[in-house]
Scaffold this motif. Structure first.
Motif, PDB file in Angstrom:
ATOM      1  N   LEU A 158       0.844  -1.192   0.000  1.00  0.00           N
ATOM      2  CA  LEU A 158       0.000   0.000   0.000  1.00  0.00           C
ATOM      3  C   LEU A 158       0.881   1.243   0.000  1.00  0.00           C
ATOM      4  CD1 LEU A 158      -2.743   1.437   0.402  1.00  0.00           C
ATOM      5  CD2 LEU A 158      -2.515   1.000   2.851  1.00  0.00           C
ATOM      6  N   MET A 159       0.536   2.190  -0.878  1.00  0.00           N
ATOM      7  CA  MET A 159       1.328   3.413  -0.978  1.00  0.00           C
ATOM      8  C   MET A 159       0.388   4.606  -0.811  1.00  0.00           C
ATOM      9  SD  MET A 159       4.001   4.088  -4.033  1.00  0.00           S
ATOM     10  CE  MET A 159       4.968   5.597  -4.091  1.00  0.00           C
ATOM     11  N   PHE A 160       0.804   5.568   0.009  1.00  0.00           N
ATOM     12  CA  PHE A 160       0.060   6.821   0.158  1.00  0.00           C
ATOM     13  C   PHE A 160       0.810   7.919  -0.590  1.00  0.00           C
ATOM     14  CE2 PHE A 160      -1.413   4.460   3.840  1.00  0.00           C
ATOM     15  CZ  PHE A 160      -2.746   4.832   3.951  1.00  0.00           C
ATOM     16  N   ILE A 161       0.080   8.701  -1.352  1.00  0.00           N
ATOM     17  CA  ILE A 161       0.726   9.798  -2.075  1.00  0.00           C
ATOM     18  C   ILE A 161       0.049  11.110  -1.720  1.00  0.00           C
ATOM     19  CG2 ILE A 161       1.348  10.725  -4.345  1.00  0.00           C
ATOM     20  CD1 ILE A 161       1.461   7.849  -5.352  1.00  0.00           C
TER      21      ILE A 161
ATOM     22  N   VAL B  79      -3.284   5.013  -2.356  1.00  0.00           N
ATOM     23  CA  VAL B  79      -4.256   5.967  -1.818  1.00  0.00           C
ATOM     24  C   VAL B  79      -3.719   7.362  -2.112  1.00  0.00           C
ATOM     25  CG1 VAL B  79      -5.334   6.917   0.264  1.00  0.00           C
ATOM     26  CG2 VAL B  79      -5.099   4.434   0.002  1.00  0.00           C
ATOM     27  N   THR B  80      -4.480   8.161  -2.852  1.00  0.00           N
ATOM     28  CA  THR B  80      -4.057   9.543  -3.091  1.00  0.00           C
ATOM     29  C   THR B  80      -4.741  10.447  -2.075  1.00  0.00           C
ATOM     30  OG1 THR B  80      -5.777   9.715  -4.800  1.00  0.00           O
ATOM     31  CG2 THR B  80      -3.523   9.286  -5.541  1.00  0.00           C
ATOM     32  N   LEU B  81      -3.942  11.346  -1.506  1.00  0.00           N
ATOM     33  CA  LEU B  81      -4.431  12.220  -0.453  1.00  0.00           C
ATOM     34  C   LEU B  81      -4.630  13.627  -1.030  1.00  0.00           C
ATOM     35  CD1 LEU B  81      -1.888  10.943   2.225  1.00  0.00           C
ATOM     36  CD2 LEU B  81      -4.317  10.326   2.060  1.00  0.00           C
ATOM     37  N   GLY B  82      -5.879  13.992  -1.247  1.00  0.00           N
ATOM     38  CA  GLY B  82      -6.183  15.335  -1.723  1.00  0.00           C
ATOM     39  C   GLY B  82      -6.146  15.481  -3.230  1.00  0.00           C
TER      40      GLY B  82
ATOM     41  N   THR C 186     -13.766  16.142  -3.891  1.00  0.00           N
ATOM     42  CA  THR C 186     -15.029  15.920  -3.167  1.00  0.00           C
ATOM     43  C   THR C 186     -15.957  14.994  -3.940  1.00  0.00           C
ATOM     44  OG1 THR C 186     -14.778  18.152  -2.344  1.00  0.00           O
ATOM     45  CG2 THR C 186     -16.889  17.123  -1.958  1.00  0.00           C
ATOM     46  N   SER C 187     -15.948  15.125  -5.266  1.00  0.00           N
ATOM     47  CA  SER C 187     -16.882  14.295  -6.028  1.00  0.00           C
ATOM     48  C   SER C 187     -16.317  12.902  -6.329  1.00  0.00           C
ATOM     49  CB  SER C 187     -17.296  14.997  -7.325  1.00  0.00           C
ATOM     50  OG  SER C 187     -16.209  15.051  -8.218  1.00  0.00           O
ATOM     51  N   ILE C 188     -15.001  12.733  -6.313  1.00  0.00           N
ATOM     52  CA  ILE C 188     -14.507  11.404  -6.708  1.00  0.00           C
ATOM     53  C   ILE C 188     -13.909  10.571  -5.578  1.00  0.00           C
ATOM     54  CG2 ILE C 188     -14.120  12.101  -9.088  1.00  0.00           C
ATOM     55  CD1 ILE C 188     -11.127  12.022  -8.489  1.00  0.00           C
ATOM     56  N   ARG C 189     -13.748  11.169  -4.410  1.00  0.00           N
ATOM     57  CA  ARG C 189     -13.185  10.364  -3.319  1.00  0.00           C
ATOM     58  C   ARG C 189     -14.102   9.157  -3.042  1.00  0.00           C
ATOM     59  NH1 ARG C 189     -16.960  10.816   0.016  1.00  0.00           N
ATOM     60  NH2 ARG C 189     -16.299   8.759   0.757  1.00  0.00           N
ATOM     61  N   GLY C 190     -13.467   8.089  -2.631  1.00  0.00           N
ATOM     62  CA  GLY C 190     -14.265   6.903  -2.313  1.00  0.00           C
ATOM     63  C   GLY C 190     -14.606   6.050  -3.513  1.00  0.00           C
ATOM     64  N   THR C 191     -14.177   6.465  -4.709  1.00  0.00           N
ATOM     65  CA  THR C 191     -14.450   5.651  -5.897  1.00  0.00           C
ATOM     66  C   THR C 191     -13.125   5.178  -6.504  1.00  0.00           C
ATOM     67  OG1 THR C 191     -14.467   7.591  -7.374  1.00  0.00           O
ATOM     68  CG2 THR C 191     -16.570   6.916  -6.429  1.00  0.00           C
TER      69      THR C 191
ATOM     70  N   PRO D  88      -5.253  14.590   4.833  1.00  0.00           N
ATOM     71  CA  PRO D  88      -5.407  14.754   6.287  1.00  0.00           C
ATOM     72  C   PRO D  88      -5.369  16.212   6.741  1.00  0.00           C
ATOM     73  CG  PRO D  88      -3.425  13.453   5.743  1.00  0.00           C
ATOM     74  CD  PRO D  88      -4.195  13.634   4.478  1.00  0.00           C
ATOM     75  N   ALA D  89      -4.641  17.078   6.023  1.00  0.00           N
ATOM     76  CA  ALA D  89      -4.611  18.495   6.413  1.00  0.00           C
ATOM     77  C   ALA D  89      -5.990  19.135   6.209  1.00  0.00           C
ATOM     78  CB  ALA D  89      -3.554  19.250   5.611  1.00  0.00           C
TER      79      ALA D  89
END
Ligand code: URA
Ligand code: SF4
Length: 283
Positions: A127-130, A208-211, A226-231, A250-251
């Motif tokens: 798992l990679m967070f970006i 996982v892309t952050l923001g 806001t419209s595409i998170r979770g998809t 997270p910020a």
């Protein structure tokens, strides 16, 4: 793992759950401490098939799905392993960091930086967070997500049943944008080859892309977070296809710290956990 460690981890889970506004405890993933000893998460086949999310236990058991889920078509092979072994990756990253990133002047952001922030974590991470780019703390320390946003990210990782050292954390730009402004598309493009090579070398199963900025670049979309998170989205690079789950940064979550947003992020991360546990397919 001894009892004290177990208690500490349990306490962290409870705190995190309170923080995230969730009423379920992750169960299915390998316990963090055990997995670290093997140098990362074990292969999917070696792990228990317990549903990753306790909330699912309250649902009646679902019959096996005879037809292929949608993700089958989107992601024909769930796992793409890197061609490199661990020591080759470590050497590649050491060399890239020392000889390329630290001396990089490919964009304007090189002017005001104190340190470059290459990224860190397990080079074999599943798992990679970006994230977006270094802030003040990261610029000072040369490490990703070490400030307040990083504390929240750490809690989210713990809530997923993982430890920070088991994932890989990077940003779309490796130098701090002045006054924490959003990196421009020109800067993101200038820096992208480093991240592209990092992703190829690591070969994570999920990103996982952050923001917004990370999502736009990695998932190749112009739509708002806001419209595409979770998809589920896709990252593609020369035959490499990796499922991408966009979520709030997270910020942002710290600024808009309400129950609704916390639940959204937790739900996004639960989808990731389900895929890593082999319970669901992305899509
Ligand atoms: N925000 C980011 O996007 N990245 C970091 O490394 C820290 C804060
Ligand atoms: Fe080089 Fe990336 Fe830093 Fe720009 S942000 S100077 S491309 S390392």
């Amino acid at each position: 793992m001894d009892d004290a460690q177990r208690r500490r981890i349990l306490r962290q889970h409870v705190q995190t759950d309170a923080l995230l506004g969730v009423d379920a405890v992750p169960m299915g993933l390998e316990r963090a401490g055990d997995a670290t000893e093997t140098g990362g998460l074990e292969p999917r086949s070696a792990r228990a098939s317990t549903p990753p999310v306790a909330a699912q236990a309250t649902q009646p058991a679902q019959p096996a799905q005879p037809s292929a889920p949608r993700g089958e078509e989107l992601f024909p092979q769930p796992t793409r392993h890197s061609k490199l072994d661990r020591s080759a990756k470590l050497e590649l990253f050491r060399s890239m960091d020392e000889h390329e990133v630290r001396v990089c002047t490919k964009c304007e952001l090189c002017r005001a930086r104190t340190n470059t922030v290459f990224g860190e974590g397990d080079v074999d991470a599943r798992l990679m967070f970006i994230g977006e780019g270094p802030g003040q703390n990261e610029d000072e320390q040369g490490r990703p997500f070490v400030g307040r946003a990083g504390e929240l990210l750490d809690k989210q990782i713990t809530a997923m049943g993982l430890e920070r050292g088991q994932v890989f954390i990077a940003n779309v730009v490796k130098c701090r944008p002045p006054n924490n402004r959003t990196p421009t598309p020109v800067e993101v493009d200038a820096c992208f080859d480093y991240l592209r090579r990092q992703i190829r070398a690591i070969g994570p199963e999920v990103i996982v892309t952050l923001g917004g900025p990370a999502t736009k670049k990695i998932a190749q979309t112009d739509r708002g977070i806001t419209s595409i998170r979770g998809t589920w989205h896709r990252y593609e690079d020369q035959g490499l296809v990796i499922p991408v789950m966009p979520t709030f940064h997270p910020a942002y979550l710290l600024r808009a710290y309400n129950l609704d947003n916390r639940k959204k992020v937790w739900s996004d991360l639960q989808k990731v956990m389900a895929v890593l546990a082999g319970e669901e397919r992305p899509g």
